[in-house]
Design a protein around this motif. Structure first.
Motif, PDB file in Angstrom:
ATOM      1  N   PRO A 146       0.822  -1.211   0.000  1.00  0.00           N
ATOM      2  CA  PRO A 146       0.000   0.000   0.000  1.00  0.00           C
ATOM      3  C   PRO A 146       0.858   1.264   0.000  1.00  0.00           C
ATOM      4  O   PRO A 146       1.831   1.352   0.751  1.00  0.00           O
ATOM      5  N   VAL A 147       0.485   2.199  -0.848  1.00  0.00           N
ATOM      6  CA  VAL A 147       1.216   3.465  -0.962  1.00  0.00           C
ATOM      7  C   VAL A 147       0.371   4.627  -0.456  1.00  0.00           C
ATOM      8  O   VAL A 147       0.826   5.444   0.346  1.00  0.00           O
ATOM      9  N   SER A 148      -0.872   4.688  -0.930  1.00  0.00           N
ATOM     10  CA  SER A 148      -1.734   5.803  -0.534  1.00  0.00           C
ATOM     11  C   SER A 148      -3.178   5.344  -0.480  1.00  0.00           C
ATOM     12  O   SER A 148      -3.554   4.336  -1.083  1.00  0.00           O
ATOM     13  N   ALA A 149      -3.987   6.121   0.253  1.00  0.00           N
ATOM     14  CA  ALA A 149      -5.413   5.803   0.370  1.00  0.00           C
ATOM     15  C   ALA A 149      -6.202   7.087   0.552  1.00  0.00           C
ATOM     16  O   ALA A 149      -5.672   8.105   1.020  1.00  0.00           O
ATOM     17  N   TYR A 150      -7.457   7.012   0.168  1.00  0.00           N
ATOM     18  CA  TYR A 150      -8.408   8.108   0.408  1.00  0.00           C
ATOM     19  C   TYR A 150      -9.671   7.492   0.974  1.00  0.00           C
ATOM     20  O   TYR A 150     -10.169   6.486   0.459  1.00  0.00           O
ATOM     21  N   MET A 151     -10.196   8.077   2.040  1.00  0.00           N
ATOM     22  CA  MET A 151     -11.444   7.572   2.614  1.00  0.00           C
ATOM     23  C   MET A 151     -12.352   8.730   2.995  1.00  0.00           C
ATOM     24  O   MET A 151     -11.985   9.579   3.815  1.00  0.00           O
ATOM     25  N   ARG A 152     -13.518   8.755   2.371  1.00  0.00           N
ATOM     26  CA  ARG A 152     -14.573   9.695   2.757  1.00  0.00           C
ATOM     27  C   ARG A 152     -15.647   8.909   3.497  1.00  0.00           C
ATOM     28  O   ARG A 152     -16.171   7.921   2.985  1.00  0.00           O
ATOM     29  N   PRO A 165     -28.954  13.113  20.156  1.00  0.00           N
ATOM     30  CA  PRO A 165     -29.195  14.283  21.008  1.00  0.00           C
ATOM     31  C   PRO A 165     -27.924  14.788  21.691  1.00  0.00           C
ATOM     32  O   PRO A 165     -27.896  15.916  22.186  1.00  0.00           O
ATOM     33  N   TRP A 166     -26.864  13.981  21.670  1.00  0.00           N
ATOM     34  CA  TRP A 166     -25.601  14.340  22.311  1.00  0.00           C
ATOM     35  C   TRP A 166     -24.515  14.734  21.304  1.00  0.00           C
ATOM     36  O   TRP A 166     -23.322  14.793  21.657  1.00  0.00           O
ATOM     37  N   ALA A 167     -24.886  15.041  20.068  1.00  0.00           N
ATOM     38  CA  ALA A 167     -23.887  15.344  19.035  1.00  0.00           C
ATOM     39  C   ALA A 167     -22.986  16.511  19.433  1.00  0.00           C
ATOM     40  O   ALA A 167     -21.782  16.508  19.148  1.00  0.00           O
ATOM     41  N   ALA A 168     -23.534  17.516  20.108  1.00  0.00           N
ATOM     42  CA  ALA A 168     -22.734  18.681  20.502  1.00  0.00           C
ATOM     43  C   ALA A 168     -21.683  18.336  21.543  1.00  0.00           C
ATOM     44  O   ALA A 168     -20.710  19.070  21.727  1.00  0.00           O
ATOM     45  N   LYS A 169     -21.846  17.211  22.222  1.00  0.00           N
ATOM     46  CA  LYS A 169     -20.861  16.776  23.216  1.00  0.00           C
ATOM     47  C   LYS A 169     -19.817  15.845  22.606  1.00  0.00           C
ATOM     48  O   LYS A 169     -18.923  15.372  23.309  1.00  0.00           O
ATOM     49  N   SER A 170     -19.953  15.580  21.319  1.00  0.00           N
ATOM     50  CA  SER A 170     -19.041  14.663  20.660  1.00  0.00           C
ATOM     51  C   SER A 170     -18.471  15.340  19.417  1.00  0.00           C
ATOM     52  O   SER A 170     -18.359  16.561  19.345  1.00  0.00           O
ATOM     53  N   SER A 171     -18.089  14.544  18.451  1.00  0.00           N
ATOM     54  CA  SER A 171     -17.502  15.036  17.205  1.00  0.00           C
ATOM     55  C   SER A 171     -17.691  13.983  16.133  1.00  0.00           C
ATOM     56  O   SER A 171     -17.742  12.780  16.421  1.00  0.00           O
ATOM     57  N   ILE A 172     -17.752  14.437  14.887  1.00  0.00           N
ATOM     58  CA  ILE A 172     -17.808  13.493  13.784  1.00  0.00           C
ATOM     59  C   ILE A 172     -16.542  12.631  13.746  1.00  0.00           C
ATOM     60  O   ILE A 172     -16.554  11.496  13.262  1.00  0.00           O
ATOM     61  N   LEU A 173     -15.445  13.136  14.303  1.00  0.00           N
ATOM     62  CA  LEU A 173     -14.223  12.335  14.358  1.00  0.00           C
ATOM     63  C   LEU A 173     -14.393  11.116  15.251  1.00  0.00           C
ATOM     64  O   LEU A 173     -13.880  10.037  14.945  1.00  0.00           O
ATOM     65  N   TRP A 174     -15.085  11.279  16.374  1.00  0.00           N
ATOM     66  CA  TRP A 174     -15.352  10.118  17.231  1.00  0.00           C
ATOM     67  C   TRP A 174     -16.420   9.231  16.610  1.00  0.00           C
ATOM     68  O   TRP A 174     -16.305   8.014  16.626  1.00  0.00           O
ATOM     69  N   PHE A 175     -17.446   9.849  16.038  1.00  0.00           N
ATOM     70  CA  PHE A 175     -18.596   9.080  15.565  1.00  0.00           C
ATOM     71  C   PHE A 175     -18.283   8.284  14.300  1.00  0.00           C
ATOM     72  O   PHE A 175     -18.652   7.114  14.184  1.00  0.00           O
ATOM     73  N   ILE A 214     -16.922  19.531   9.634  1.00  0.00           N
ATOM     74  CA  ILE A 214     -16.143  18.623   8.795  1.00  0.00           C
ATOM     75  C   ILE A 214     -14.659  18.736   9.112  1.00  0.00           C
ATOM     76  O   ILE A 214     -14.177  19.804   9.530  1.00  0.00           O
ATOM     77  N   TYR A 215     -13.957  17.635   8.949  1.00  0.00           N
ATOM     78  CA  TYR A 215     -12.497  17.583   9.102  1.00  0.00           C
ATOM     79  C   TYR A 215     -11.887  16.972   7.847  1.00  0.00           C
ATOM     80  O   TYR A 215     -12.385  15.963   7.326  1.00  0.00           O
ATOM     81  N   GLN A 216     -10.801  17.580   7.384  1.00  0.00           N
ATOM     82  CA  GLN A 216      -9.987  17.014   6.316  1.00  0.00           C
ATOM     83  C   GLN A 216      -8.615  16.714   6.910  1.00  0.00           C
ATOM     84  O   GLN A 216      -7.962  17.610   7.447  1.00  0.00           O
ATOM     85  N   THR A 217      -8.187  15.464   6.831  1.00  0.00           N
ATOM     86  CA  THR A 217      -7.018  15.012   7.569  1.00  0.00           C
ATOM     87  C   THR A 217      -6.068  14.226   6.681  1.00  0.00           C
ATOM     88  O   THR A 217      -6.508  13.418   5.855  1.00  0.00           O
ATOM     89  N   ILE A 218      -4.774  14.456   6.870  1.00  0.00           N
ATOM     90  CA  ILE A 218      -3.740  13.647   6.228  1.00  0.00           C
ATOM     91  C   ILE A 218      -3.054  12.818   7.309  1.00  0.00           C
ATOM     92  O   ILE A 218      -2.637  13.350   8.348  1.00  0.00           O
ATOM     93  N   LEU A 219      -2.955  11.515   7.063  1.00  0.00           N
ATOM     94  CA  LEU A 219      -2.262  10.601   7.962  1.00  0.00           C
ATOM     95  C   LEU A 219      -0.977  10.138   7.293  1.00  0.00           C
ATOM     96  O   LEU A 219      -0.992   9.716   6.138  1.00  0.00           O
ATOM     97  N   GLN A 220       0.116  10.222   8.026  1.00  0.00           N
ATOM     98  CA  GLN A 220       1.389   9.682   7.542  1.00  0.00           C
ATOM     99  C   GLN A 220       1.750   8.489   8.416  1.00  0.00           C
ATOM    100  O   GLN A 220       1.860   8.617   9.642  1.00  0.00           O
ATOM    101  N   PHE A 221       1.924   7.319   7.793  1.00  0.00           N
ATOM    102  CA  PHE A 221       2.201   6.095   8.531  1.00  0.00           C
ATOM    103  C   PHE A 221       3.700   5.915   8.758  1.00  0.00           C
ATOM    104  O   PHE A 221       4.533   6.482   8.039  1.00  0.00           O
ATOM    105  N   LYS A 222       4.041   5.109   9.744  1.00  0.00           N
ATOM    106  CA  LYS A 222       5.442   4.950  10.134  1.00  0.00           C
ATOM    107  C   LYS A 222       6.297   4.355   9.026  1.00  0.00           C
ATOM    108  O   LYS A 222       7.487   4.673   8.904  1.00  0.00           O
ATOM    109  N   ASN A 223       5.690   3.507   8.186  1.00  0.00           N
ATOM    110  CA  ASN A 223       6.450   2.900   7.088  1.00  0.00           C
ATOM    111  C   ASN A 223       6.366   3.689   5.791  1.00  0.00           C
ATOM    112  O   ASN A 223       6.788   3.211   4.738  1.00  0.00           O
ATOM    113  N   ASN A 231     -14.147  13.491   7.082  1.00  0.00           N
ATOM    114  CA  ASN A 231     -15.270  13.144   7.966  1.00  0.00           C
ATOM    115  C   ASN A 231     -16.101  14.387   8.239  1.00  0.00           C
ATOM    116  O   ASN A 231     -15.605  15.363   8.792  1.00  0.00           O
ATOM    117  N   GLY A 232     -17.364  14.338   7.851  1.00  0.00           N
ATOM    118  CA  GLY A 232     -18.262  15.459   8.094  1.00  0.00           C
ATOM    119  C   GLY A 232     -19.673  14.958   8.315  1.00  0.00           C
ATOM    120  O   GLY A 232     -20.005  13.826   7.983  1.00  0.00           O
TER     121      GLY A 232
END
Length: 341
Positions: A146-152, A165-175, A214-223, A231-232
């Motif tokens: 694996p070299v790269s990935a995209y996930m929406r 009803p608890w969305a304001a106490k959380s985040s789309i990142l957790w959900f 919404i969050y737009q995130t880049i992940l760099q893996f150790k290898n 995520n939005g």
């Protein structure tokens, strides 16, 4: 062998999902339901003929004869409940994420190890057939490394404004982001080294829900692998599916693309709407619960019976939560952040 006695903490929509599977599984006896809303707990218990009902999990742990607990509460409540269950010697299936603070993550891992209880977190995307087939292709070597990935992985607005009803106490990142991070860790067979993320807010706040859109995130893996993650929960409510799911994995020899929400595998048209019925996540076939949301729960039970390892370990779930905490830190600082394990 006697049946495993199960309890559910959290009698909402997903608590009912657990109840359907436990009532069907030949090795499970569903013996207790607990929810801070006693009326909701009684309603779920009545629907599934569960004899014991509680509105306090500590009372349930003292009084009910149970072997395992499904924790299906809002994500921010997992920590204390999970530690209490571990200290009571109960095996646990915890809905994602494991926990939402570093302190709770560490406390849960420590309590599970100290009490020698088995814990799985329901990061159920590993049981999704398209993702499982794609992972098999990757593992077989036909895609290369694996070299790269995209996930929406997005939700429509209704999830934040009405379903939770608890969305304001959380985040789309957790959900949903917890599913994204776990899936990408699984595909790369690697841990995330560094993250960079930006977010946007305003749409939901205008609708009365004080959380990021919404969050737009880049992940760099150790290898060396890299992944982009979106995520939005501001997808229009007219979208034909609750989720908006797109995925790509590119390797040194090939790639796989997925569109799991806007395909034409099944379309339904009525006088009032056009939608795409769920035939992957959570549905019924001839009255039986089917879909990967049920299969992950079934896996937990089966592994308790067989003694086999869970497909998602508590350490997988812990590292996923730590990655998300780093994403929040990156958003706040505006800089790339190393994940602290």
């Amino acid at each position: 062998m006697s049946k495993l006695k199960f309890a559910i903490i959290g009698a909402g929509v997903w608590g009912e999902t657990h109840a359907y599977l436990y009532k069907e599984h030949p090795d499970v006896e569903l013996t207790a339901v607990c929810d801070v809303n006693m009326g909701r707990a009684r309603e779920l218990a009545a629907k599934f003929d569960v004899p014991n009902v509680f509105d306090n999990h500590q009372e349930m742990l003292r009084k009910a004869d149970i072997d395992a607990v499904a924790i299906v509460t809002p994500d921010f409540a997992h920590g204390k409940i999970g530690v209490d269950c571990a200290n009571a010697g109960k095996h646990m299936l915890i809905e994602k994420p494991l926990a939402t603070t570093r302190e709770d993550v560490e406390a849960l891992v420590e309590a599970a190890e100290r009490n020698n209880v088995r814990v799985m977190v329901d990061l159920h995307n590993r049981w999704s057939p398209p993702f499982a087939v794609a992972k098999q292709s990757l593992d077989s070597g036909e895609l290369g490394d694996p070299v790269s990935a995209y996930m929406r992985l997005n939700d429509i607005k209704w999830v934040a404004t009405d379903m939770l009803p608890w969305a304001a106490k959380s985040s789309i990142l957790w959900f949903l982001g917890s599913h994204s991070v776990d899936t990408l860790r699984w595909f790369f067979n690697d841990e995330v080294d560094q993250v960079y993320s930006v977010s946007s807010a305003g749409v939901l706040k205008k609708l009365g829900v004080d959380t990021e859109d919404i969050y737009q995130t880049i992940l760099q893996f150790k290898n060396g692998g890299i992944a982009t993650m979106e995520n939005g929960w501001i997808t229009p409510n007219t979208h034909p599916c609750i989720n908006d799911i797109k995925f790509n994995i590119t390797g040194t020899k090939g790639m796989i693309n997925m569109d799991l929400s806007n395909n034409q595998m099944i379309e339904r048209f009525t006088e009032d709407k056009n939608d795409r019925p769920d035939v992957l996540v959570r549905h019924f076939v001839h009255g039986k619960p089917k879909g990967f949301a049920y299969e992950s729960i079934r896996h937990f039970v089966d592994c308790l019976v067989s003694g086999e390892d869970f497909l998602v370990s508590i350490y997988d779930a812990a590292n996923t939560s730590l990655v998300i905490l780093a994403i929040f830190e990156s958003v706040a600082s505006g800089k790339p952040v190393k994940v602290k394990y």
